[in-house]
Design an enzyme around this catalytic site. Structure first.
Site, PDB file in Angstrom:
ATOM      1  N   ARG A  40     -48.941 116.160  14.421  1.00 15.31           N
ATOM      2  CA  ARG A  40     -48.504 116.637  15.734  1.00 15.31           C
ATOM      3  C   ARG A  40     -49.726 117.141  16.506  1.00 15.31           C
ATOM      4  O   ARG A  40     -50.101 118.312  16.411  1.00 15.31           O
ATOM      5  CB  ARG A  40     -47.457 117.749  15.585  1.00 15.31           C
ATOM      6  CG  ARG A  40     -46.870 118.222  16.921  1.00 15.31           C
ATOM      7  CD  ARG A  40     -45.834 119.324  16.692  1.00 15.31           C
ATOM      8  NE  ARG A  40     -45.198 119.722  17.941  1.00 15.31           N
ATOM      9  CZ  ARG A  40     -45.710 120.611  18.801  1.00 15.31           C
ATOM     10  NH1 ARG A  40     -46.874 121.189  18.532  1.00 15.31           N
ATOM     11  NH2 ARG A  40     -45.077 120.903  19.911  1.00 15.31           N
ATOM     12  N   SER A 111     -35.080 116.237  16.754  1.00 16.37           N
ATOM     13  CA  SER A 111     -34.859 117.681  16.865  1.00 16.37           C
ATOM     14  C   SER A 111     -33.469 117.909  17.453  1.00 16.37           C
ATOM     15  O   SER A 111     -33.099 117.288  18.455  1.00 16.37           O
ATOM     16  CB  SER A 111     -35.906 118.314  17.784  1.00 16.37           C
ATOM     17  OG  SER A 111     -37.197 118.203  17.231  1.00 16.37           O
ATOM     18  N   LYS A 140     -45.310 127.400  18.590  1.00 22.10           N
ATOM     19  CA  LYS A 140     -44.987 126.532  19.715  1.00 22.10           C
ATOM     20  C   LYS A 140     -44.667 127.372  20.940  1.00 22.10           C
ATOM     21  O   LYS A 140     -43.820 128.270  20.889  1.00 22.10           O
ATOM     22  CB  LYS A 140     -43.781 125.641  19.380  1.00 22.10           C
ATOM     23  CG  LYS A 140     -44.063 124.560  18.370  1.00 22.10           C
ATOM     24  CD  LYS A 140     -42.828 123.713  18.123  1.00 22.10           C
ATOM     25  CE  LYS A 140     -42.451 122.899  19.328  1.00 22.10           C
ATOM     26  NZ  LYS A 140     -41.279 122.025  19.106  1.00 22.10           N
TER      27      LYS A 140
END
Length: 214
Positions: A40, A111, A140
């Site tokens: 990511r 998600s 995040k």
């Protein structure tokens, strides 16, 4: 190894999550028991272009060395060009149906934050769900409000049988709450990227919790 087994300890990482070489962090994590890895590379100082692709390849080779699935976050084209094992996308990314057609039979993770999103992902062809955030996290900046393990319970109560991995603020002391709620494993970022030497302890926590939940 089944997909559920692969989700036991799912490590998510990019350069923005590391204080040292991502490859060194990942290899230590893999040797400690990580069962799936997601690349990511997002954020203000993230790599782009050729340097990003070169890092992805380096990390992919490490995953292959340990026979662990290598997943790409969001970037379907990159995943296809590298022949990655799959892709994970969020609710704001490309449509699930479109991604599924591009990926073929590769792993597709979605998600989901509630029962409705989980059912839509299931109908669209998701292979597993990433559900969270379970607990407060600073990793995040754009994450949704904390859901807590109860949201996983609600999905199981609604008949969602897809493999589920909880994510967000998970560490050794709260991993059991996520597994007890019905998750097949946990996805972590900083709990491993900042302390890869503790990976085996976290893996053991997941294993113990899974055994107790049967």
């Amino acid at each position: 190894m089944t997909l559920r087994d692969c989700l036991k300890l799912y490590f998510v990482m990019g350069t923005q999550n590391c204080d040292r070489s991502p490859a060194r962090v990942l290899e230590e994590a893999l040797s400690g028991g990580v069962t799936m890895f997601q690349f990511r590379e997002k954020g203000v100082r993230c790599l782009k272009g050729k340097p990003m692709v070169e890092l992805a390849l380096e990390l992919q080779h490490l995953c292959q060395k340990y026979s662990v699935p290598f997943i790409i976050n969001d970037d379907v084209d990159l995943a296809l060009s590298l022949n990655a094992d799959g892709v994970h996308i969020g609710q704001e990314d490309e449509s699930v149906g479109t991604v599924r057609k591009k990926l073929g039979d590769k792993i597709l993770g979605i998600s989901a934050h509630n029962v409705r999103e989980a059912k839509l992902a299931l109908d669209a062809g998701a292979d597993y769900l990433g559900v969270g955030p379970m607990f407060q996290t600073t990793t995040k900046n754009d994450c949704r409000p904390v859901q807590g393990p109860r949201v996983i319970e609600s999905m199981r109560e609604a008949g969602i049988r897809l493999p589920i991995v909880g994510i967000g603020g998970i560490h050794y002391d709260n991993v059991h709450k996520v597994i007890e709620a019905g998750s097949d494993g946990v996805a972590v970022i900083s709990a491993i990227s900042k302390h890869p030497e503790r990976t085996h302890t976290l893996f053991q926590g997941v294993q113990d919790s899974l055994l107790k939940s049967f």
